[in-house]
Design a protein around this motif. Structure first.
Motif, short mmCIF file in Angstrom:
data_model
loop_
_atom_site.label_atom_id
_atom_site.label_comp_id
_atom_site.label_asym_id
_atom_site.label_seq_id
_atom_site.Cartn_x
_atom_site.Cartn_y
_atom_site.Cartn_z
N ARG A 493 0.85 -1.19 0.00
CA ARG A 493 0.00 0.00 0.00
C ARG A 493 0.88 1.24 0.00
O ARG A 493 2.11 1.15 0.02
N THR A 494 0.25 2.38 0.01
CA THR A 494 0.95 3.65 0.16
C THR A 494 1.17 3.93 1.64
O THR A 494 0.23 3.90 2.44
N TYR A 495 2.42 4.20 1.99
CA TYR A 495 2.78 4.51 3.38
C TYR A 495 3.21 5.96 3.47
O TYR A 495 3.88 6.48 2.55
N ALA A 496 2.84 6.60 4.55
CA ALA A 496 3.39 7.92 4.86
C ALA A 496 4.73 7.70 5.56
O ALA A 496 4.80 7.06 6.61
N THR A 498 7.84 9.43 7.37
CA THR A 498 8.33 10.63 8.03
C THR A 498 9.81 10.50 8.31
O THR A 498 10.24 9.55 8.98
N THR A 540 7.44 14.65 5.74
CA THR A 540 6.68 13.45 5.41
C THR A 540 6.40 13.38 3.92
O THR A 540 5.97 14.37 3.31
N ASN A 542 5.00 10.35 0.73
CA ASN A 542 4.35 9.06 0.52
C ASN A 542 5.23 8.14 -0.31
O ASN A 542 5.88 8.59 -1.27
N ASN A 544 5.15 4.08 -2.12
CA ASN A 544 4.34 2.92 -2.47
C ASN A 544 5.19 1.66 -2.35
O ASN A 544 6.06 1.42 -3.19
#
Length: 576
Positions: A493-496, A498, A540, A542, A544
Protein backbone atom coordinates in the motif's frame (compact mmCIF):
# COMPACT_ATOMS: atom_id res chain seq x y z
CA UNK A 1 38.22 -23.70 0.93
CA UNK A 2 38.15 -26.89 -1.14
CA UNK A 3 40.15 -29.78 0.30
CA UNK A 4 42.05 -29.84 -3.00
CA UNK A 5 43.38 -26.42 -2.06
CA UNK A 6 44.70 -26.60 1.51
CA UNK A 7 45.12 -22.98 2.42
CA UNK A 8 43.50 -21.92 5.65
CA UNK A 9 45.68 -23.12 8.55
CA UNK A 10 46.95 -19.70 9.49
CA UNK A 11 49.71 -19.16 12.03
CA UNK A 12 50.81 -21.35 14.89
CA UNK A 13 47.66 -21.49 16.98
CA UNK A 14 45.54 -22.42 13.97
CA UNK A 15 47.99 -25.05 12.79
CA UNK A 16 48.01 -26.62 16.25
CA UNK A 17 44.22 -26.55 16.37
CA UNK A 18 44.05 -28.20 12.95
CA UNK A 19 46.36 -30.97 14.10
CA UNK A 20 44.25 -31.51 17.19
CA UNK A 21 41.17 -31.92 15.01
CA UNK A 22 43.00 -34.49 12.91
CA UNK A 23 43.90 -36.37 16.08
CA UNK A 24 40.33 -36.29 17.33
CA UNK A 25 41.25 -34.05 20.25
CA UNK A 26 38.95 -31.12 19.46
CA UNK A 27 35.17 -31.10 19.32
CA UNK A 28 33.08 -28.28 17.90
CA UNK A 29 32.23 -26.85 21.30
CA UNK A 30 33.62 -27.79 24.70
CA UNK A 31 31.62 -29.83 27.18
CA UNK A 32 31.14 -27.87 30.38
CA UNK A 33 29.32 -27.89 33.65
CA UNK A 34 26.02 -26.04 33.90
CA UNK A 35 25.03 -23.31 36.32
CA UNK A 36 26.33 -20.29 34.42
CA UNK A 37 24.56 -16.97 33.87
CA UNK A 38 24.82 -14.56 30.94
CA UNK A 39 24.18 -11.01 32.16
CA UNK A 40 22.62 -8.42 29.84
CA UNK A 41 22.78 -4.74 30.79
CA UNK A 42 20.15 -3.00 28.67
CA UNK A 43 21.18 0.46 29.85
CA UNK A 44 24.82 0.11 28.77
CA UNK A 45 25.13 0.85 25.06
CA UNK A 46 28.02 -0.69 23.14
CA UNK A 47 27.30 0.79 19.70
CA UNK A 48 24.56 0.93 17.05
CA UNK A 49 23.34 -2.30 15.51
CA UNK A 50 25.04 -2.86 12.13
CA UNK A 51 25.03 -6.70 11.97
CA UNK A 52 28.82 -6.81 11.85
CA UNK A 53 29.09 -10.61 11.63
CA UNK A 54 26.50 -10.98 8.85
CA UNK A 55 28.79 -11.44 5.88
CA UNK A 56 30.57 -14.07 3.89
CA UNK A 57 33.50 -14.88 1.63
CA UNK A 58 32.04 -15.95 -1.74
CA UNK A 59 28.73 -15.89 0.16
CA UNK A 60 26.57 -14.94 -2.80
CA UNK A 61 26.43 -16.08 -6.42
CA UNK A 62 24.63 -14.61 -9.39
CA UNK A 63 21.07 -15.74 -10.08
CA UNK A 64 19.08 -17.47 -7.39
CA UNK A 65 21.94 -18.68 -5.20
CA UNK A 66 21.01 -17.56 -2.67
CA UNK A 67 17.61 -15.97 -3.24
CA UNK A 68 17.09 -12.45 -1.98
CA UNK A 69 14.15 -13.70 0.07
CA UNK A 70 16.65 -15.58 2.26
CA UNK A 71 19.19 -12.74 2.36
CA UNK A 72 16.83 -9.96 3.44
CA UNK A 73 16.13 -11.34 6.95
CA UNK A 74 19.89 -11.56 7.66
CA UNK A 75 20.43 -7.80 7.17
CA UNK A 76 23.79 -8.58 5.58
CA UNK A 77 26.70 -6.24 6.19
CA UNK A 78 29.55 -7.16 3.83
CA UNK A 79 31.05 -9.73 1.50
CA UNK A 80 34.42 -10.50 -0.01
CA UNK A 81 34.01 -11.65 -3.61
CA UNK A 82 36.40 -12.56 -6.45
CA UNK A 83 37.36 -9.93 -9.03
CA UNK A 84 35.92 -9.40 -12.49
CA UNK A 85 37.53 -11.84 -14.88
CA UNK A 86 38.29 -14.39 -12.16
CA UNK A 87 39.62 -17.70 -13.40
CA UNK A 88 39.52 -19.46 -10.05
CA UNK A 89 37.03 -22.27 -9.57
CA UNK A 90 34.80 -22.03 -6.56
CA UNK A 91 34.76 -24.96 -4.17
CA UNK A 92 33.09 -27.86 -5.93
CA UNK A 93 32.39 -25.72 -9.02
CA UNK A 94 33.19 -26.50 -12.65
CA UNK A 95 33.46 -22.85 -13.72
CA UNK A 96 34.47 -19.58 -12.07
CA UNK A 97 31.77 -17.91 -10.06
CA UNK A 98 30.35 -14.87 -8.47
CA UNK A 99 32.70 -12.01 -9.28
CA UNK A 100 32.00 -8.79 -7.41
CA UNK A 101 30.56 -6.91 -10.37
CA UNK A 102 28.23 -9.73 -11.43
CA UNK A 103 26.69 -9.90 -7.95
CA UNK A 104 26.80 -6.16 -7.22
CA UNK A 105 23.10 -5.62 -7.85
CA UNK A 106 22.02 -8.49 -5.63
CA UNK A 107 24.36 -7.49 -2.81
CA UNK A 108 23.14 -3.89 -2.97
CA UNK A 109 19.51 -5.02 -2.91
CA UNK A 110 20.26 -7.09 0.18
CA UNK A 111 21.89 -4.09 1.91
CA UNK A 112 25.51 -5.22 1.69
CA UNK A 113 28.89 -3.85 0.66
CA UNK A 114 31.75 -5.88 -0.77
CA UNK A 115 35.51 -6.07 -1.01
CA UNK A 116 37.11 -7.30 -4.23
CA UNK A 117 39.81 -9.93 -3.64
CA UNK A 118 42.20 -9.18 -6.50
CA UNK A 119 44.51 -12.26 -6.35
CA UNK A 120 41.56 -14.56 -6.98
CA UNK A 121 42.00 -13.58 -10.62
CA UNK A 122 44.50 -16.45 -10.72
CA UNK A 123 43.25 -19.89 -11.72
CA UNK A 124 44.77 -21.57 -8.67
CA UNK A 125 44.78 -20.77 -4.99
CA UNK A 126 47.13 -19.73 -3.53
CA UNK A 127 48.44 -18.59 -6.17
CA UNK A 128 49.99 -19.36 -9.56
CA UNK A 129 51.93 -16.12 -9.94
CA UNK A 130 53.56 -15.67 -13.36
CA UNK A 131 55.48 -12.40 -13.39
CA UNK A 132 55.26 -8.76 -12.45
CA UNK A 133 54.20 -7.83 -15.97
CA UNK A 134 51.40 -10.38 -15.82
CA UNK A 135 50.24 -9.25 -12.38
CA UNK A 136 50.25 -5.56 -13.19
CA UNK A 137 48.36 -6.18 -16.40
CA UNK A 138 45.77 -8.18 -14.47
CA UNK A 139 45.53 -5.49 -11.77
CA UNK A 140 45.00 -2.71 -14.32
CA UNK A 141 42.30 -4.73 -16.08
CA UNK A 142 40.45 -5.50 -12.84
CA UNK A 143 40.54 -1.92 -11.61
CA UNK A 144 39.44 -0.55 -14.96
CA UNK A 145 36.51 -2.99 -15.01
CA UNK A 146 35.41 -1.57 -11.67
CA UNK A 147 35.77 1.97 -13.04
CA UNK A 148 33.57 1.03 -15.99
CA UNK A 149 30.83 -0.35 -13.69
CA UNK A 150 29.23 3.05 -13.12
CA UNK A 151 26.09 1.65 -11.48
CA UNK A 152 27.94 -0.38 -8.82
CA UNK A 153 27.85 1.65 -5.60
CA UNK A 154 28.86 -1.07 -3.15
CA UNK A 155 32.57 -1.70 -3.84
CA UNK A 156 34.02 -0.97 -0.40
CA UNK A 157 37.62 -1.73 -1.28
CA UNK A 158 40.26 -3.62 -3.24
CA UNK A 159 42.03 -6.39 -1.30
CA UNK A 160 45.51 -6.50 -2.85
CA UNK A 161 46.47 -10.02 -1.69
CA UNK A 162 45.16 -12.87 0.40
CA UNK A 163 47.16 -14.52 3.19
CA UNK A 164 50.55 -13.10 2.20
CA UNK A 165 52.02 -14.29 5.49
CA UNK A 166 51.41 -17.87 4.33
CA UNK A 167 51.80 -17.86 0.56
CA UNK A 168 53.59 -14.82 -0.86
CA UNK A 169 57.05 -16.35 -1.04
CA UNK A 170 55.79 -19.76 -2.23
CA UNK A 171 53.45 -18.22 -4.80
CA UNK A 172 56.24 -16.21 -6.41
CA UNK A 173 59.09 -18.62 -5.89
CA UNK A 174 60.85 -15.84 -4.03
CA UNK A 175 61.41 -14.00 -7.32
CA UNK A 176 59.06 -11.04 -6.88
CA UNK A 177 60.58 -9.27 -3.90
CA UNK A 178 59.10 -8.83 -0.46
CA UNK A 179 55.40 -8.58 0.14
CA UNK A 180 55.88 -5.06 1.51
CA UNK A 181 57.43 -4.03 -1.81
CA UNK A 182 54.63 -5.76 -3.70
CA UNK A 183 52.00 -3.96 -1.59
CA UNK A 184 53.58 -0.57 -2.26
CA UNK A 185 53.94 -1.15 -5.98
CA UNK A 186 50.43 -2.52 -6.46
CA UNK A 187 48.91 0.19 -4.28
CA UNK A 188 50.44 2.82 -6.55
CA UNK A 189 49.36 0.92 -9.68
CA UNK A 190 45.77 1.02 -8.45
CA UNK A 191 45.94 4.69 -7.53
CA UNK A 192 47.19 5.53 -11.02
CA UNK A 193 43.76 4.43 -12.31
CA UNK A 194 41.39 4.79 -9.36
CA UNK A 195 42.20 7.52 -6.87
CA UNK A 196 39.23 7.01 -4.56
CA UNK A 197 38.10 3.42 -3.99
CA UNK A 198 39.56 2.26 -0.64
CA UNK A 199 42.45 -0.23 -0.62
CA UNK A 200 42.31 -2.77 2.20
CA UNK A 201 44.79 -5.21 3.68
CA UNK A 202 47.03 -6.93 4.43
CA UNK A 203 44.58 -9.89 4.49
CA UNK A 204 46.78 -12.15 6.58
CA UNK A 205 45.78 -15.72 7.36
CA UNK A 206 45.88 -14.91 11.07
CA UNK A 207 47.13 -12.21 13.38
CA UNK A 208 50.81 -11.85 14.26
CA UNK A 209 52.21 -8.80 16.05
CA UNK A 210 55.62 -8.63 14.39
CA UNK A 211 54.25 -9.26 10.92
CA UNK A 212 51.59 -6.57 11.32
CA UNK A 213 54.02 -4.06 12.83
CA UNK A 214 56.42 -4.48 9.91
CA UNK A 215 53.59 -4.16 7.41
CA UNK A 216 52.06 -1.04 8.97
CA UNK A 217 55.48 0.59 9.39
CA UNK A 218 56.23 0.10 5.70
CA UNK A 219 52.75 1.31 4.72
CA UNK A 220 53.20 4.47 6.79
CA UNK A 221 56.67 5.15 5.39
CA UNK A 222 55.51 4.68 1.78
CA UNK A 223 52.19 6.52 2.15
CA UNK A 224 50.28 3.34 1.30
CA UNK A 225 48.26 2.74 4.45
CA UNK A 226 45.21 0.51 4.08
CA UNK A 227 41.87 2.25 4.57
CA UNK A 228 40.64 -0.89 6.34
CA UNK A 229 42.83 -3.33 8.28
CA UNK A 230 42.08 -6.93 7.27
CA UNK A 231 43.02 -10.29 8.71
CA UNK A 232 41.47 -13.71 9.39
CA UNK A 233 40.45 -15.49 12.59
CA UNK A 234 40.28 -19.17 11.64
CA UNK A 235 41.51 -21.08 14.68
CA UNK A 236 39.25 -23.49 16.51
CA UNK A 237 37.47 -21.37 19.12
CA UNK A 238 39.09 -18.44 17.31
CA UNK A 239 36.61 -15.97 18.73
CA UNK A 240 38.67 -16.12 21.93
CA UNK A 241 41.54 -14.28 20.22
CA UNK A 242 39.64 -11.43 18.58
CA UNK A 243 39.72 -8.91 21.44
CA UNK A 244 43.44 -9.39 22.11
CA UNK A 245 44.27 -9.14 18.43
CA UNK A 246 42.24 -5.96 18.01
CA UNK A 247 43.86 -4.47 21.11
CA UNK A 248 47.31 -5.28 19.77
CA UNK A 249 46.57 -3.73 16.38
CA UNK A 250 45.23 -0.58 18.04
CA UNK A 251 48.46 -0.39 20.05
CA UNK A 252 50.48 -0.66 16.82
CA UNK A 253 48.50 2.20 15.28
CA UNK A 254 49.06 4.33 18.37
CA UNK A 255 52.79 3.54 18.47
CA UNK A 256 53.10 4.70 14.85
CA UNK A 257 51.08 7.86 15.45
CA UNK A 258 48.23 6.64 13.26
CA UNK A 259 44.51 7.17 13.65
CA UNK A 260 42.37 4.09 14.18
CA UNK A 261 41.00 2.63 10.98
CA UNK A 262 38.11 0.16 10.57
CA UNK A 263 38.93 -3.52 11.05
CA UNK A 264 37.55 -6.29 8.86
CA UNK A 265 37.86 -9.95 9.87
CA UNK A 266 37.10 -11.10 6.37
CA UNK A 267 37.30 -14.82 7.12
CA UNK A 268 36.20 -16.29 10.44
CA UNK A 269 35.50 -19.75 11.91
CA UNK A 270 37.31 -23.06 11.41
CA UNK A 271 35.91 -25.70 9.03
CA UNK A 272 34.91 -27.98 11.89
CA UNK A 273 33.01 -25.16 13.61
CA UNK A 274 31.61 -22.78 11.00
CA UNK A 275 28.30 -24.69 10.90
CA UNK A 276 27.79 -24.95 14.66
CA UNK A 277 25.10 -22.42 15.66
CA UNK A 278 26.58 -21.55 19.05
CA UNK A 279 30.00 -20.91 17.49
CA UNK A 280 28.38 -18.33 15.24
CA UNK A 281 26.93 -16.68 18.33
CA UNK A 282 30.33 -16.63 20.04
CA UNK A 283 31.77 -14.84 17.00
CA UNK A 284 28.90 -12.34 16.93
CA UNK A 285 29.51 -11.50 20.59
CA UNK A 286 33.29 -11.22 20.23
CA UNK A 287 33.17 -9.14 17.05
CA UNK A 288 30.64 -6.70 18.47
CA UNK A 289 32.47 -6.41 21.79
CA UNK A 290 35.81 -5.73 20.06
CA UNK A 291 34.41 -2.98 17.84
CA UNK A 292 35.15 -4.75 14.54
CA UNK A 293 33.68 -2.98 11.49
CA UNK A 294 32.66 -6.05 9.48
CA UNK A 295 33.32 -9.80 9.33
CA UNK A 296 32.75 -12.59 6.81
CA UNK A 297 32.07 -16.26 7.42
CA UNK A 298 34.86 -18.38 5.94
CA UNK A 299 34.46 -20.10 2.57
CA UNK A 300 35.30 -23.75 3.23
CA UNK A 301 32.68 -25.39 1.06
CA UNK A 302 30.40 -24.29 -1.80
CA UNK A 303 29.82 -20.69 -2.89
CA UNK A 304 26.48 -18.91 -2.89
CA UNK A 305 25.11 -20.47 0.30
CA UNK A 306 25.89 -17.68 2.74
CA UNK A 307 28.70 -20.00 3.80
CA UNK A 308 26.49 -22.84 4.96
CA UNK A 309 23.53 -20.87 6.29
CA UNK A 310 21.53 -22.25 3.35
CA UNK A 311 21.35 -25.72 1.83
CA UNK A 312 19.47 -26.03 -1.45
CA UNK A 313 18.53 -22.39 -0.83
CA UNK A 314 16.67 -23.28 2.36
CA UNK A 315 17.73 -22.50 5.96
CA UNK A 316 20.05 -24.70 7.97
CA UNK A 317 20.11 -24.58 11.77
CA UNK A 318 22.75 -21.84 11.83
CA UNK A 319 20.59 -19.64 9.58
CA UNK A 320 18.17 -19.02 12.43
CA UNK A 321 20.89 -17.74 14.75
CA UNK A 322 21.89 -15.25 12.05
CA UNK A 323 18.26 -14.42 11.31
CA UNK A 324 17.75 -13.52 15.01
CA UNK A 325 20.91 -11.43 14.73
CA UNK A 326 19.46 -9.78 11.63
CA UNK A 327 16.30 -8.96 13.61
CA UNK A 328 18.32 -6.90 16.08
CA UNK A 329 17.81 -3.15 15.85
CA UNK A 330 18.54 -0.05 17.89
CA UNK A 331 21.72 -0.48 19.90
CA UNK A 332 23.95 -3.39 20.82
CA UNK A 333 24.00 -3.45 24.63
CA UNK A 334 26.48 -4.93 27.05
CA UNK A 335 26.61 -8.67 27.68
CA UNK A 336 28.79 -10.20 30.38
CA UNK A 337 29.58 -13.88 29.74
CA UNK A 338 30.16 -16.48 32.40
CA UNK A 339 32.33 -19.44 31.57
CA UNK A 340 31.20 -20.62 28.11
CA UNK A 341 27.78 -18.98 28.08
CA UNK A 342 28.01 -15.87 25.91
CA UNK A 343 25.77 -13.86 23.64
CA UNK A 344 24.94 -10.63 21.85
CA UNK A 345 21.97 -8.43 22.80
CA UNK A 346 20.17 -5.39 21.43
CA UNK A 347 17.63 -2.89 22.70
CA UNK A 348 15.37 -0.89 20.39
CA UNK A 349 13.57 1.89 22.27
CA UNK A 350 11.10 2.58 19.47
CA UNK A 351 10.05 -1.07 19.28
CA UNK A 352 10.36 -1.61 23.04
CA UNK A 353 12.20 -4.83 22.35
CA UNK A 354 15.21 -6.61 23.85
CA UNK A 355 16.67 -9.34 21.64
CA UNK A 356 19.25 -11.68 23.22
CA UNK A 357 21.04 -14.40 21.22
CA UNK A 358 23.18 -16.76 23.28
CA UNK A 359 24.59 -20.24 23.73
CA UNK A 360 27.76 -22.19 24.42
CA UNK A 361 27.09 -24.53 27.36
CA UNK A 362 25.25 -27.71 28.29
CA UNK A 363 22.76 -28.25 31.08
CA UNK A 364 20.83 -25.74 33.18
CA UNK A 365 21.94 -22.12 32.85
CA UNK A 366 20.32 -18.69 33.01
CA UNK A 367 20.12 -15.24 31.46
CA UNK A 368 19.82 -12.23 33.77
CA UNK A 369 18.59 -9.05 32.08
CA UNK A 370 19.06 -5.72 33.87
CA UNK A 371 17.55 -2.34 32.97
CA UNK A 372 14.09 -3.55 31.97
CA UNK A 373 12.24 -0.81 33.79
CA UNK A 374 11.99 0.90 30.38
CA UNK A 375 9.57 -1.85 29.30
CA UNK A 376 7.21 -1.60 32.27
CA UNK A 377 6.41 -3.77 35.27
CA UNK A 378 5.73 -6.96 33.31
CA UNK A 379 7.30 -8.40 30.18
CA UNK A 380 6.66 -11.26 27.81
CA UNK A 381 9.67 -13.52 27.29
CA UNK A 382 9.83 -15.95 24.39
CA UNK A 383 12.64 -18.53 24.43
CA UNK A 384 13.55 -20.21 21.13
CA UNK A 385 16.37 -22.44 19.95
CA UNK A 386 17.97 -23.88 16.85
CA UNK A 387 18.81 -27.49 16.17
CA UNK A 388 22.41 -28.56 15.54
CA UNK A 389 22.05 -30.48 12.32
CA UNK A 390 24.96 -29.16 10.25
CA UNK A 391 25.27 -27.65 6.80
CA UNK A 392 23.40 -30.26 4.75
CA UNK A 393 20.18 -30.56 6.74
CA UNK A 394 17.46 -27.94 6.57
CA UNK A 395 15.62 -26.56 9.58
CA UNK A 396 12.31 -25.07 8.51
CA UNK A 397 11.89 -22.83 11.56
CA UNK A 398 13.35 -22.30 15.01
CA UNK A 399 11.88 -24.24 17.91
CA UNK A 400 9.81 -22.20 20.37
CA UNK A 401 10.73 -23.55 23.80
CA UNK A 402 8.48 -21.39 25.97
CA UNK A 403 6.58 -18.14 26.26
CA UNK A 404 6.07 -16.70 29.73
CA UNK A 405 5.22 -13.49 31.57
CA UNK A 406 7.80 -12.15 34.00
CA UNK A 407 7.37 -9.48 36.64
CA UNK A 408 10.25 -7.01 36.50
CA UNK A 409 11.95 -6.76 39.89
CA UNK A 410 12.28 -3.46 41.70
CA UNK A 411 15.88 -3.19 40.47
CA UNK A 412 14.68 -3.51 36.85
CA UNK A 413 15.85 -7.09 36.30
CA UNK A 414 14.52 -10.51 35.42
CA UNK A 415 16.28 -13.85 35.68
CA UNK A 416 15.33 -16.41 33.03
CA UNK A 417 16.33 -20.05 33.65
CA UNK A 418 17.23 -22.01 30.53
CA UNK A 419 17.15 -25.72 31.32
CA UNK A 420 18.65 -28.57 29.35
CA UNK A 421 20.82 -26.44 27.09
CA UNK A 422 22.86 -28.03 24.32
CA UNK A 423 26.29 -26.41 23.93
CA UNK A 424 26.12 -26.57 20.11
CA UNK A 425 22.70 -24.95 19.71
CA UNK A 426 21.90 -21.24 19.63
CA UNK A 427 19.13 -19.70 21.73
CA UNK A 428 17.10 -16.50 21.63
CA UNK A 429 15.28 -14.54 24.31
CA UNK A 430 12.86 -12.00 22.87
CA UNK A 431 11.60 -9.62 25.56
CA UNK A 432 8.72 -7.17 25.01
CA UNK A 433 6.13 -5.40 27.17
CA UNK A 434 3.04 -7.49 27.85
CA UNK A 435 0.91 -4.78 26.17
CA UNK A 436 1.41 -2.07 23.60
CA UNK A 437 4.06 -3.77 21.49
CA UNK A 438 3.93 -2.81 17.77
CA UNK A 439 3.06 -5.74 15.53
CA UNK A 440 5.64 -4.64 12.94
CA UNK A 441 8.67 -2.40 12.91
CA UNK A 442 7.67 1.12 11.92
CA UNK A 443 10.71 3.24 12.90
CA UNK A 444 14.10 2.56 11.34
CA UNK A 445 17.21 4.25 12.68
CA UNK A 446 19.60 5.69 10.10
CA UNK A 447 22.62 4.40 12.03
CA UNK A 448 21.24 0.84 11.69
CA UNK A 449 20.94 1.19 7.92
CA UNK A 450 23.52 0.70 5.16
CA UNK A 451 25.61 3.88 5.32
CA UNK A 452 27.81 4.60 2.29
CA UNK A 453 30.33 7.44 2.12
CA UNK A 454 28.82 9.04 5.22
CA UNK A 455 29.33 8.51 8.94
CA UNK A 456 27.46 7.22 11.96
CA UNK A 457 27.62 9.80 14.72
CA UNK A 458 26.43 10.07 18.33
CA UNK A 459 24.09 12.62 19.85
CA UNK A 460 22.03 12.55 23.02
CA UNK A 461 19.28 14.42 21.17
CA UNK A 462 18.97 11.79 18.43
CA UNK A 463 16.60 8.88 18.80
CA UNK A 464 18.49 5.87 20.18
CA UNK A 465 21.47 8.20 20.58
CA UNK A 466 22.74 8.04 16.99
CA UNK A 467 22.30 9.56 13.54
CA UNK A 468 24.05 9.69 10.15
CA UNK A 469 25.91 12.82 9.07
CA UNK A 470 28.44 13.95 6.47
CA UNK A 471 26.19 12.75 3.65
CA UNK A 472 28.13 15.10 1.43
CA UNK A 473 29.28 13.56 -1.85
CA UNK A 474 27.77 13.37 -5.33
CA UNK A 475 30.78 12.88 -7.61
CA UNK A 476 30.36 9.35 -8.99
CA UNK A 477 29.55 5.75 -7.99
CA UNK A 478 32.75 5.46 -5.92
CA UNK A 479 32.02 8.23 -3.45
CA UNK A 480 28.32 9.02 -3.77
CA UNK A 481 26.83 9.46 -0.29
CA UNK A 482 23.58 7.70 0.60
CA UNK A 483 21.75 5.70 3.24
CA UNK A 484 19.81 2.53 2.31
CA UNK A 485 17.02 1.52 4.69
CA UNK A 486 15.84 -2.09 4.45
CA UNK A 487 12.24 -2.03 5.70
CA UNK A 488 9.70 -4.80 6.14
CA UNK A 489 6.02 -3.93 5.86
CA UNK A 490 2.95 -6.14 6.33
CA UNK A 491 0.90 -5.17 3.25
CA UNK A 492 1.30 -3.58 -0.16
CA UNK A 493 0.00 0.00 0.00
CA UNK A 494 0.95 3.65 0.16
CA UNK A 495 2.78 4.51 3.38
CA UNK A 496 3.39 7.92 4.86
CA UNK A 497 7.14 8.06 5.50
CA UNK A 498 8.33 10.63 8.03
CA UNK A 499 12.04 11.43 7.95
CA UNK A 500 13.61 12.97 11.06
CA UNK A 501 16.58 15.16 10.16
CA UNK A 502 18.80 18.16 10.91
CA UNK A 503 19.64 20.95 8.43
CA UNK A 504 21.71 23.80 9.81
CA UNK A 505 22.56 25.37 6.44
CA UNK A 506 19.98 28.13 6.84
CA UNK A 507 18.31 27.19 3.54
CA UNK A 508 16.39 24.30 2.05
CA UNK A 509 18.44 21.18 1.35
CA UNK A 510 17.46 18.25 -0.83
CA UNK A 511 18.21 14.56 -1.19
CA UNK A 512 17.10 12.02 -3.73
CA UNK A 513 14.55 9.35 -2.78
CA UNK A 514 14.18 6.03 -4.58
CA UNK A 515 12.86 2.69 -3.42
CA UNK A 516 13.27 -0.80 -4.83
CA UNK A 517 15.38 0.56 -7.68
CA UNK A 518 12.55 2.75 -8.96
CA UNK A 519 12.46 6.30 -10.25
CA UNK A 520 13.96 9.19 -8.31
CA UNK A 521 12.06 11.94 -6.57
CA UNK A 522 13.34 14.74 -4.33
CA UNK A 523 12.89 15.19 -0.59
CA UNK A 524 13.21 18.79 0.63
CA UNK A 525 14.47 19.50 4.14
CA UNK A 526 13.64 22.99 5.44
CA UNK A 527 16.30 24.48 7.72
CA UNK A 528 16.26 23.60 11.41
CA UNK A 529 17.30 26.03 14.12
CA UNK A 530 18.73 23.50 16.55
CA UNK A 531 22.08 23.02 14.81
CA UNK A 532 23.97 20.03 13.44
CA UNK A 533 23.75 16.84 15.48
CA UNK A 534 20.36 17.84 16.87
CA UNK A 535 17.81 16.27 14.49
CA UNK A 536 14.55 18.00 15.34
CA UNK A 537 13.10 18.49 11.86
CA UNK A 538 10.58 16.17 10.23
CA UNK A 539 9.29 15.91 6.68
CA UNK A 540 6.68 13.45 5.41
CA UNK A 541 6.37 11.96 1.91
CA UNK A 542 4.35 9.06 0.52
CA UNK A 543 5.99 5.85 -0.70
CA UNK A 544 4.34 2.92 -2.47
CA UNK A 545 5.77 -0.27 -1.01
CA UNK A 546 5.11 -3.93 -1.66
CA UNK A 547 4.45 -6.43 1.11
CA UNK A 548 7.63 -7.69 2.72
CA UNK A 549 11.10 -6.22 2.32
CA UNK A 550 11.74 -2.94 0.49
CA UNK A 551 14.94 -0.91 0.07
CA UNK A 552 14.57 2.86 0.48
CA UNK A 553 17.51 5.06 -0.52
CA UNK A 554 18.01 8.66 0.60
CA UNK A 555 20.98 10.10 -1.29
CA UNK A 556 23.08 13.18 -1.78
CA UNK A 557 24.46 11.37 -4.80
CA UNK A 558 23.64 8.09 -6.55
CA UNK A 559 23.71 6.69 -10.10
CA UNK A 560 20.67 7.98 -11.97
CA UNK A 561 20.17 10.93 -9.61
CA UNK A 562 21.49 14.37 -10.52
CA UNK A 563 22.48 15.15 -6.94
CA UNK A 564 21.11 16.88 -3.88
CA UNK A 565 21.48 20.50 -2.83
CA UNK A 566 22.91 21.58 0.51
CA UNK A 567 23.30 19.18 3.39
CA UNK A 568 21.08 17.24 5.79
CA UNK A 569 21.72 14.73 8.56
CA UNK A 570 19.40 11.73 8.97
CA UNK A 571 18.12 10.38 12.27
CA UNK A 572 15.33 7.94 11.39
CA UNK A 573 12.36 7.21 9.19
CA UNK A 574 8.93 6.09 10.35
CA UNK A 575 6.28 4.37 8.24
CA UNK A 576 2.55 4.59 9.01
Amino acid sequence: MNSSRPRRHALTRTVIAGLMVALGAVVTTPAHAAGNTLTVNVGTVVRPVTHVAAGGLYGVDAGANPPLSQLYPLHVNSFTQPPPGTQQLGNGATSPCCDALSVAGKVTDAGGQQYVRLPDIFSQCCYNWVSWDDWESKARTMVQARMNATSATNIAGYEIWNEPDLNWTNSTGGNAGTFEAMWTRTYNDIRAIDTRTPIVGPGTGGYNHNWMLNFMTNAKNTNTLPAVAVWHELANLGYQYIQADVNDFRAIETSLGLSHRPISINEYAAPSQVDTPSIGVHYMAALERAGVHDAERAYWYEAGTMNGLLYNNQPTASYWAYKWYGDQSGNIVQTVPQSWVDGVASYDASRKQVNVIFGGDNGDNAVKVNGLGVLGSQVTVTLSRTENTGRTTNQAAPVTVSTATYTVASDGSINVPVTGMNADMAYQLLITPTTGTPTWQQTYEAENATVVNANRLNSTSASNGGYVGQIDNKTDMRDDSFVDFLVNVPTARTYAMTVKYANATGANSTQGLAYNGGTWSTVTYPPTSSGWGNPTGTVTVNVNLHAGYNTIRLAKGSPGFSGGVGYAELDSLTLV
